[in-house]
Design an enzyme around this catalytic site. Structure first.
Site, mmCIF file in Angstrom:
data_model
loop_
_atom_site.group_PDB
_atom_site.id
_atom_site.type_symbol
_atom_site.label_atom_id
_atom_site.label_comp_id
_atom_site.label_asym_id
_atom_site.label_seq_id
_atom_site.Cartn_x
_atom_site.Cartn_y
_atom_site.Cartn_z
ATOM 1 N N TYR A 194 0.816 -1.235 0.000
ATOM 2 C CA TYR A 194 0.000 0.000 0.000
ATOM 3 C C TYR A 194 0.843 1.275 0.000
ATOM 4 O O TYR A 194 2.009 1.243 0.274
ATOM 5 C CB TYR A 194 -1.115 -0.037 1.040
ATOM 6 C CG TYR A 194 -0.838 0.013 2.518
ATOM 7 C CD1 TYR A 194 0.391 0.294 3.076
ATOM 8 C CD2 TYR A 194 -1.916 -0.212 3.402
ATOM 9 C CE1 TYR A 194 0.552 0.352 4.453
ATOM 10 C CE2 TYR A 194 -1.745 -0.152 4.782
ATOM 11 C CZ TYR A 194 -0.508 0.133 5.293
ATOM 12 O OH TYR A 194 -0.346 0.194 6.639
ATOM 13 N N GLU A 195 0.202 2.375 -0.378
ATOM 14 C CA GLU A 195 0.905 3.648 -0.627
ATOM 15 C C GLU A 195 1.991 3.495 -1.695
ATOM 16 O O GLU A 195 3.007 4.174 -1.649
ATOM 17 C CB GLU A 195 1.529 4.201 0.663
ATOM 18 C CG GLU A 195 0.551 4.543 1.763
ATOM 19 C CD GLU A 195 -0.435 5.631 1.375
ATOM 20 O OE1 GLU A 195 -0.228 6.314 0.356
ATOM 21 O OE2 GLU A 195 -1.432 5.779 2.105
ATOM 22 N N GLY A 196 1.742 2.647 -2.652
ATOM 23 C CA GLY A 196 2.720 2.445 -3.731
ATOM 24 C C GLY A 196 3.567 1.220 -3.459
ATOM 25 O O GLY A 196 4.324 1.184 -2.488
#
Lengths: 600, 600
Positions: free
Chosen positions: A438-440
């Site tokens: 998550y978040e990239g």
């Protein structure tokens, strides 16, 4: 299942490696004295270990539930959140102007780390509120700031980030959510957002959703995305809560881990459209979102470190308590605590070295962020900003990749017991797995690191950073303990080898990024890991220097720090050269790049 | 969620690398012609993909349950097991004398691999029955064999291994279960055994527990352990089932994965004592158990390979279907299936290379086992036996460590979707985690590899194996494709480097095992991984040679094999040198070995 925040190491890193004393001379940060820092850490440690940590395993057993669109947080979470708000923790690093404490990121970092170590599922909530605060500070109007910031910063309301849609994950260009402008200047939003962390819950009286959507005439792709505030309850002029907005939780995901953190599917505009307020200008939404994502990515890096620390502490406790097998060296006739067996020492030392190295690099990055914000000299600010920007994808990518490895080693230390859920080690292994996603994802971080942070300026910045490593190498070599403590020679040798590997990897990428883009980006994750290993190794080298000579004052801590740095040198740093080979061997049409879709 | 057994690769490995044609000339194995092998693989593939694979995810959702000591297997398992028995799969490699098919281990290996890939939880049951069969064949009396073997080999009854007790895991010296001799020659058993896989269930009419326990006058430690048959239902002279024995399931564990495989706590002798029959001689139980554990360890290695293959197939299917983001090389204006992105290729190629390398080494080991059993020449048998014994801890340790890594990469390929349980990728990540633990942790395997397999004979055997690698290196170098296919030069270079690292690691261990035992055993797991990497790399080199020149006949398969070997060379083999450094840098009193218990 207890957790003790490692405040001794945190303080050591802040003061000896990350320049706390410099940060606390910066305008606006003069309150961050050593005494204040200690007080904040102690108070945070108390809250995290006593209130949050005991809720972690029960939260995993009793995830948040959703009934008719109403989400109820795991048992005890609402009460703990009230204490979190009461303690003013949400406002720690936010501007005093809106009710925050305005403390430096360097101090916020250990606080965030201990929050996530104590209870990762809980910690994701304030972390997303931080993101919403950053975006509003960056691009909100004065009125928007006044309406939303004080209540977000106090923790009375929480925030979310609404990016992902079923067809648009890493690729935000494929976003479809619509925002239709209205006569009164507001917008009506329509669409489905998925993977919305704490997208609905009962811990706060309002939720401020920040939502990416397209206006009717927006250009296609990422240049046609705007950012909107969509509060769960509309907010009147005077700040009081108005009508329920048309955004509803459809369901919660059934996840591998992070179970007490409700991951919502949110439906916007099922009943005529959700009222939204544009932030900044139309079509610049991605730009604002990237600013808050940068903060969020750094925070996820800290989550990796916190989780790794927690897994380490649990494994250490078990290894000291579990008695099994005689020592291989014949030093005892009977079975001993397994912490005495060489391979258990290896696993624990590896967990420890990875975690401490990542902590040091993250706090050093936080310090650069503080200098980038508050240094009086513009050139200095720009220089620190560039270093911080380089470090963010590494802090995010490397700290989370290693968290998975550390949590896995934590299970292994427990043996069969680790596979039993009641033990608790397995929860960290499950929870950790979301962090590199998550978040990239790690690949997204790595592409950012290669493309924007390494190659775009022709390698100038990364060579500046490598020159700093050279300075540390010279310092190691000239150190008075070089001859007497073998950790120095080992570190010197392996850090030098790693730094040379990093240089050759950079040279390869610069030389080939245009002519063989696929070969370069095929090595992006290897380069991120290589950088993580070498830069954390650099920090462990600095820690070795800082610890040397102080053994008398605290032999347990400083002795262990030097031994851990030594272990990092011989067990972690050599991996850099293996990664270099993977990077520089790449050619389009060869190896993995020769494999067509049908060949997999 | 489908699974297609990789029969093309399996056949390639068996015929080109593992010498099927030689094995099928051995006395007793002449039935194992290429045609028979193909027929068995095809039939196995049908059963595994159509019957077992579809039960894997539902089994995870609906674990076996225990009520009042009665265990009910997951839905569909009982019916599938009946088909497994019907197909004669349990008897595949067991002697025709007792109703088996007497096929070589080389053929049993791909069958076992596909069984575990299709449904790991299911596969653990017949795998433990195999163990019980091996122990009875080794040490049972003629009467015991006749009473138990036919029904175990047909699959009508299943078997278990009862070693672990709460205080005795890796350390069997601490075992406490008691066996009291009776007038009639039987024993009464008392005690608690934990982690008993399929220790109780409803799929078979009887369960034959093999139990380690101590007789009243047994010496302490591992030299006082005996092995007993304790059937769930006593077996009369004529083979019919008698009274229920005093062994009962107290509870099932709540585990991270492998949920459809019931892990029982068994209580022996709560109601007067469980009737047991001694196998072989008193106090030689551990010796017999080690024989069956060696078979079980090899089987667990195959489980790692099967699980890795399944995770790989799932990730490939997703990567071909999921469309996201434009290619970095600008070759398309729109988003493409993610399988085209370089980092996704890297992840899939790494999963593929690790899995194929491990498969090749395991089947080669199986072939050595067949030669060790059936070669007419005693010296040849001994030589193959020694190589097989060397390979078992590597096949077990390395294939299971990589299974965890491959399953983790599989989740990563799926991005956020991978973290959602319904997707299925997370199950492999959870299931895989037990593999490096049960049947002896990786450290236990590594200690065996170092102590008994490498150091005891002064390195003679391992040097013999390394000389064989040298022969392959010479073959690579002299190969007609060396100049035209860059995979050859890359493999030559990296395999040579890995083999040199292996040699230096061996030299270090031989030189220091007496003087600095802790340093050597602290590097044991690194040595196991190094050996795994180099020996699997060796097999990939042999595969490269075998595939070269055949591209025209099957470009998808042979082209992919050569590209995969190339990827193995540049991405996996270089890790060997990093491991070498960790091994040869070790000194007592330095680094991890300097850390005392209180310093962790």
């Amino acid at each position: 299942m207890s957790y003790t925040p490692p405040t001794t190491d945190m303080t050591f890193v802040m003061t000896e490696l990350a320049g706390l004393d410099t940060v606390s001379t910066l305008p606006g940060f003069t309150d961050a004295t050593r005494a204040t820092v200690q007080a904040v850490l102690d108070e945070g440690a108390r809250f995290c270990s006593e209130v949050l940590a005991p809720l972690n395993l029960p939260g995993d057993r009793n995830p948040a539930t959703c009934e008719n669109g109403k989400v109820t947080a795991s048992p005890g979470f609402k009460e703990a959140f009230a204490q979190f708000v009461e303690g003013g923790w949400q406002g720690l690093m936010h501007p005093a102007e809106y009710g925050g404490q305005g403390l430096p990121k360097l101090l916020a970092s250990p606080c965030l780390e201990m929050l996530t170590a104590a209870n990762l599922s809980f910690a994701t909530c304030p972390s997303l509120t931080d993101g919403a605060i950053e975006a509003l500070l960056l691009a909100g109007t004065r009125a928007q700031k006044q309406r939303y910031l004080p209540k977000l910063i106090s923790g009375q309301w929480t925030g979310t980030m609404n990016l992902t849609e079923p067809q648009a994950g890493s690729d935000l260009a494929m976003l479809r959510a619509r925002a239709v402008p209205q006569q009164d200047g507001t917008y009506r939003l329509f669409g489905t957002k998925i993977f919305i962390t704490w997208g609905e819950h009962d811990m706060a009286e309002n939720i401020v959703h920040l939502v990416l959507a397209r206006t009717p005439d927006a250009p296609p792709g990422v240049k046609g995305i705007s950012l909107f505030i969509v509060p769960k309850f509309l907010v009147d002029e005077d700040g009081s809560l108005g009508a329920r907005n048309d955004v509803h939780c459809v369901s919660l995901e059934h996840k591998l881990g992070l179970k007490a953190s409700p991951t919502a599917v949110l439906q916007f505009g099922e009943h005529g459209g959700a009222t939204g307020h544009l932030i900044g200008e139309e079509n610049r939404g991605l730009e604002y979102m990237f600013v808050m994502m940068n903060a969020a990515r750094f925070a996820v890096g800290l989550q990796g470190i916190g989780l790794a620390e927690r897994a380490y502490q649990k494994a250490v406790a078990y290894a000291k308590e579990r008695v099994q097998s005689r020592p291989v060296d014949g030093s005892s006739d009977g079975p001993v605590p397994i912490v005495q067996h060489p391979d258990v020492k290896r696993m624990l030392s590896t967990m420890r070295a990875l975690t401490q190295g990542a902590r040091a690099l993250a706090y050093v990055a936080a310090s650069h962020s503080d200098l980038a914000h508050a240094h009086p000299d513009a050139a200095e600010r720009a220089s620190h900003r560039a270093i911080y920007d380089y470090l963010v994808p590494i802090v995010k990518g490397w700290s989370t990749e290693l968290a998975v490895e550390v949590a896995s080693l934590g299970v292994q230390v427990h043996g069969g017991t680790g596979f039993i859920e009641e033990t608790g080690a397995a929860q960290y292994y499950r929870d950790a797995r979301i962090l590199p996603i998550y978040e990239g994802t790690t690949a997204i971080q790595a592409n950012d690191l290669v493309g924007r942070k390494t190659v775009r300026d022709g390698g100038k910045l990364v060579r500046h950073i490598m020159a700093r490593i050279d300075a540390t190498l010279a310092e190691l070599h000239a150190h008075r303990a070089f001859g007497s403590n073998p950790a120095f020679a080992a570190m010197c040798h392996q850090l030098d080898a790693g730094r040379m590997s990093m240089a050759r990897a950079v040279d390869f990428m610069l030389a080939n990024v245009k002519a063989d883009t696929n070969a370069v980006f095929g090595g992006a994750v290897a380069y991120l890991k290589l950088s993580g290993i070498v830069l954390c190794g650099w920090q462990m080298a600095r820690a070795l220097i800082a610890a040397s000579g102080r053994e008398a004052s605290n032999p347990v801590f400083y002795g262990a720090k030097m031994a851990t740095a030594h272990h990092y040198a011989t067990h972690i740093l050599p991996q850099a050269t293996a990664l270099e080979i993977a990077i520089v061997s790449a050619r389009s049409g060869e190896g993995m790049l020769a494999l067509s879709g049908e060949q997999f």
